[in-house]
Design a protein around this motif. Sequence first.
Motif, PDB file in Angstrom:
ATOM      1  N   LYS A   1       1.180  -1.307  -0.013  1.00  0.00           N
ATOM      2  CA  LYS A   1      -0.078   0.070   0.680  1.00  0.00           C
ATOM      3  C   LYS A   1       0.875   0.838  -0.052  1.00  0.00           C
ATOM      4  O   LYS A   1       0.137   2.244   0.396  1.00  0.00           O
ATOM      5  CB  LYS A   1      -0.981  -0.374   0.958  1.00  0.00           C
ATOM      6  N   ASN A   2       1.988   1.141  -0.272  1.00  0.00           N
ATOM      7  CA  ASN A   2       3.405   2.006  -0.083  1.00  0.00           C
ATOM      8  C   ASN A   2       3.173   3.129   0.947  1.00  0.00           C
ATOM      9  O   ASN A   2       2.698   4.167   1.130  1.00  0.00           O
ATOM     10  CB  ASN A   2       3.064   3.132  -1.149  1.00  0.00           C
ATOM     11  N   ASP A   3       2.979   2.740   2.700  1.00  0.00           N
ATOM     12  CA  ASP A   3       2.188   3.064   3.481  1.00  0.00           C
ATOM     13  C   ASP A   3       3.915   3.382   4.834  1.00  0.00           C
ATOM     14  O   ASP A   3       3.778   2.675   5.144  1.00  0.00           O
ATOM     15  CB  ASP A   3       1.162   2.328   4.345  1.00  0.00           C
ATOM     16  N   LEU A   4       3.881   4.447   4.144  1.00  0.00           N
ATOM     17  CA  LEU A   4       5.203   4.786   5.823  1.00  0.00           C
ATOM     18  C   LEU A   4       4.829   4.451   6.870  1.00  0.00           C
ATOM     19  O   LEU A   4       6.313   3.808   7.388  1.00  0.00           O
ATOM     20  CB  LEU A   4       5.594   6.211   5.265  1.00  0.00           C
ATOM     21  N   PRO A   5       3.989   5.563   7.085  1.00  0.00           N
ATOM     22  CA  PRO A   5       3.908   4.511   8.785  1.00  0.00           C
ATOM     23  C   PRO A   5       3.796   3.312   8.911  1.00  0.00           C
ATOM     24  O   PRO A   5       4.580   2.387   9.951  1.00  0.00           O
ATOM     25  CB  PRO A   5       1.927   5.265   8.939  1.00  0.00           C
ATOM     26  N   MET A   6       2.909   2.947   8.523  1.00  0.00           N
ATOM     27  CA  MET A   6       3.077   1.108   7.895  1.00  0.00           C
ATOM     28  C   MET A   6       4.682   0.497   8.175  1.00  0.00           C
ATOM     29  O   MET A   6       5.092  -0.213   8.910  1.00  0.00           O
ATOM     30  CB  MET A   6       2.215   0.040   7.464  1.00  0.00           C
ATOM     31  N   ILE A   7       5.174   0.907   7.423  1.00  0.00           N
ATOM     32  CA  ILE A   7       6.441  -0.013   7.044  1.00  0.00           C
ATOM     33  C   ILE A   7       8.005   0.342   7.967  1.00  0.00           C
ATOM     34  O   ILE A   7       8.405  -0.403   8.393  1.00  0.00           O
ATOM     35  CB  ILE A   7       7.260   0.539   5.670  1.00  0.00           C
ATOM     36  N   ALA A   8       7.193   1.370   8.423  1.00  0.00           N
ATOM     37  CA  ALA A   8       7.990   2.253   9.565  1.00  0.00           C
ATOM     38  C   ALA A   8       7.857   1.312  10.829  1.00  0.00           C
ATOM     39  O   ALA A   8       8.838   0.536  11.336  1.00  0.00           O
ATOM     40  CB  ALA A   8       8.393   3.180   9.762  1.00  0.00           C
ATOM     41  N   ALA A   9       6.633   1.385  11.388  1.00  0.00           N
ATOM     42  CA  ALA A   9       6.558   1.337  12.525  1.00  0.00           C
ATOM     43  C   ALA A   9       6.574  -0.580  12.595  1.00  0.00           C
ATOM     44  O   ALA A   9       6.972  -1.702  13.704  1.00  0.00           O
ATOM     45  CB  ALA A   9       4.667   0.992  12.787  1.00  0.00           C
ATOM     46  N   ASN A  10       5.987  -1.515  11.968  1.00  0.00           N
ATOM     47  CA  ASN A  10       6.359  -2.496  11.395  1.00  0.00           C
ATOM     48  C   ASN A  10       7.467  -3.165  11.435  1.00  0.00           C
ATOM     49  O   ASN A  10       8.437  -4.694  11.829  1.00  0.00           O
ATOM     50  CB  ASN A  10       5.644  -3.387  10.102  1.00  0.00           C
ATOM     51  N   SER A  11       9.033  -2.324  11.064  1.00  0.00           N
ATOM     52  CA  SER A  11      10.134  -3.119  10.523  1.00  0.00           C
ATOM     53  C   SER A  11      10.468  -3.402  11.330  1.00  0.00           C
ATOM     54  O   SER A  11      11.045  -3.681  11.892  1.00  0.00           O
ATOM     55  CB  SER A  11      11.284  -1.761   9.247  1.00  0.00           C
ATOM     56  N   ILE A  12      10.230  -2.076  12.714  1.00  0.00           N
ATOM     57  CA  ILE A  12      11.166  -2.180  14.185  1.00  0.00           C
ATOM     58  C   ILE A  12      10.540  -3.025  14.663  1.00  0.00           C
ATOM     59  O   ILE A  12      10.972  -4.016  15.816  1.00  0.00           O
ATOM     60  CB  ILE A  12      10.855  -0.449  14.476  1.00  0.00           C
ATOM     61  N   SER A  13       8.966  -3.363  15.008  1.00  0.00           N
ATOM     62  CA  SER A  13       8.509  -3.849  15.788  1.00  0.00           C
ATOM     63  C   SER A  13       9.478  -5.334  15.044  1.00  0.00           C
ATOM     64  O   SER A  13       9.052  -6.174  16.735  1.00  0.00           O
ATOM     65  CB  SER A  13       7.019  -3.851  15.512  1.00  0.00           C
ATOM     66  N   LEU A  14       9.544  -5.719  13.959  1.00  0.00           N
ATOM     67  CA  LEU A  14       9.312  -6.932  13.509  1.00  0.00           C
ATOM     68  C   LEU A  14      11.389  -7.594  14.081  1.00  0.00           C
ATOM     69  O   LEU A  14      10.910  -9.008  14.804  1.00  0.00           O
ATOM     70  CB  LEU A  14       9.898  -7.394  12.292  1.00  0.00           C
ATOM     71  N   ILE A  15      11.997  -6.188  14.337  1.00  0.00           N
ATOM     72  CA  ILE A  15      13.410  -7.066  15.463  1.00  0.00           C
ATOM     73  C   ILE A  15      13.187  -6.534  16.099  1.00  0.00           C
ATOM     74  O   ILE A  15      13.621  -7.725  17.324  1.00  0.00           O
ATOM     75  CB  ILE A  15      14.334  -6.056  14.779  1.00  0.00           C
ATOM     76  N   LEU A  16      12.211  -6.051  17.248  1.00  0.00           N
ATOM     77  CA  LEU A  16      12.463  -6.035  18.709  1.00  0.00           C
ATOM     78  C   LEU A  16      11.544  -7.869  19.349  1.00  0.00           C
ATOM     79  O   LEU A  16      11.815  -8.231  19.803  1.00  0.00           O
ATOM     80  CB  LEU A  16      11.410  -5.242  19.038  1.00  0.00           C
ATOM     81  N   LEU A  17      10.356  -7.615  18.834  1.00  0.00           N
ATOM     82  CA  LEU A  17       9.719  -9.193  18.577  1.00  0.00           C
ATOM     83  C   LEU A  17      10.290 -10.988  18.180  1.00  0.00           C
ATOM     84  O   LEU A  17      10.572 -11.253  18.239  1.00  0.00           O
ATOM     85  CB  LEU A  17       8.335  -9.430  17.184  1.00  0.00           C
ATOM     86  N   MET A  18      11.698  -9.748  16.897  1.00  0.00           N
ATOM     87  CA  MET A  18      12.024 -11.636  16.948  1.00  0.00           C
ATOM     88  C   MET A  18      13.410 -11.764  18.302  1.00  0.00           C
ATOM     89  O   MET A  18      13.707 -12.793  18.343  1.00  0.00           O
ATOM     90  CB  MET A  18      13.128 -11.265  15.593  1.00  0.00           C
ATOM     91  N   ILE A  19      13.994 -10.092  18.478  1.00  0.00           N
ATOM     92  CA  ILE A  19      14.663 -10.731  19.995  1.00  0.00           C
ATOM     93  C   ILE A  19      13.734 -11.228  21.082  1.00  0.00           C
ATOM     94  O   ILE A  19      14.180 -11.627  21.772  1.00  0.00           O
ATOM     95  CB  ILE A  19      15.271  -9.231  20.150  1.00  0.00           C
ATOM     96  N   ILE A  20      12.296 -10.700  21.393  1.00  0.00           N
ATOM     97  CA  ILE A  20      11.749 -11.663  22.259  1.00  0.00           C
ATOM     98  C   ILE A  20      11.915 -12.939  21.480  1.00  0.00           C
ATOM     99  O   ILE A  20      11.704 -14.096  22.856  1.00  0.00           O
ATOM    100  CB  ILE A  20      10.664 -10.869  22.543  1.00  0.00           C
ATOM    101  N   LEU A  21      11.133 -13.158  20.499  1.00  0.00           N
ATOM    102  CA  LEU A  21      10.905 -14.769  20.170  1.00  0.00           C
ATOM    103  C   LEU A  21      11.855 -15.425  20.757  1.00  0.00           C
ATOM    104  O   LEU A  21      12.530 -16.551  21.276  1.00  0.00           O
ATOM    105  CB  LEU A  21      10.751 -15.019  18.452  1.00  0.00           C
ATOM    106  N   PHE A  22      13.742 -15.011  20.233  1.00  0.00           N
ATOM    107  CA  PHE A  22      14.680 -15.397  21.005  1.00  0.00           C
ATOM    108  C   PHE A  22      15.024 -15.664  22.856  1.00  0.00           C
ATOM    109  O   PHE A  22      15.022 -16.625  22.542  1.00  0.00           O
ATOM    110  CB  PHE A  22      16.291 -14.558  19.682  1.00  0.00           C
TER     111      PHE A  22
END
Lengths: 85, 85
Positions: free
Chosen positions: A58-79
């Motif tokens: 959707k070329n939605d910058l807020p979603m791209i930015a937020a989900n990129s950083i959330s993904l990194i933090l969630l990968m850390i939490i999963l680890f």
Amino acid sequence: MMQHSEYLGYAAGIITTLAFLPQAFRIFSTRRTRDISLLWALAMNTGIVLWLLYGIAKNDLPMIAANSISLILLMIILFLKLRYR
Amino acid sequence: MMQHSEYLGYAAGIITTLAFLPQAFRIFSTRRTRDISLLWALAMNTGIVLWLLYGIAKNDLPMIAANSISLILLMIILFLKLRYR
């Protein structure tokens, strides 16, 4: 100039992304994850990848930015969940 | 007919929404929330309200549907966190 809704999106993204920080810090300090559901962590990682792809589609910058950083933090939490069972 | 990206959005929404179910069930069965960050629960509730408003502003049905249900589950998790400290 940003539309009003963009500000809303960035505010939402910043808050839900930063939300994972105290959770990650808590695990780092206590080394305990017993009360956190592994299925939650797995599903969130999977789902956030899809939200990120949706934001890109959707070329939605807020979603791209937020989900990129959330993904990194969630990968850390999963680890950490897998490490400190 | 839905665009391809809509399917992606619905898949993302279904997964991240359902993710909160095993977490809520885990708390119901163990009555323990010590490893869950209160700040995470508070921030998620706040942020998901904003994502819901953003979805409404953008008239984005996958976001509206997913965030509505996520908000209900997160309110339950926050209530349980406050009840079983």
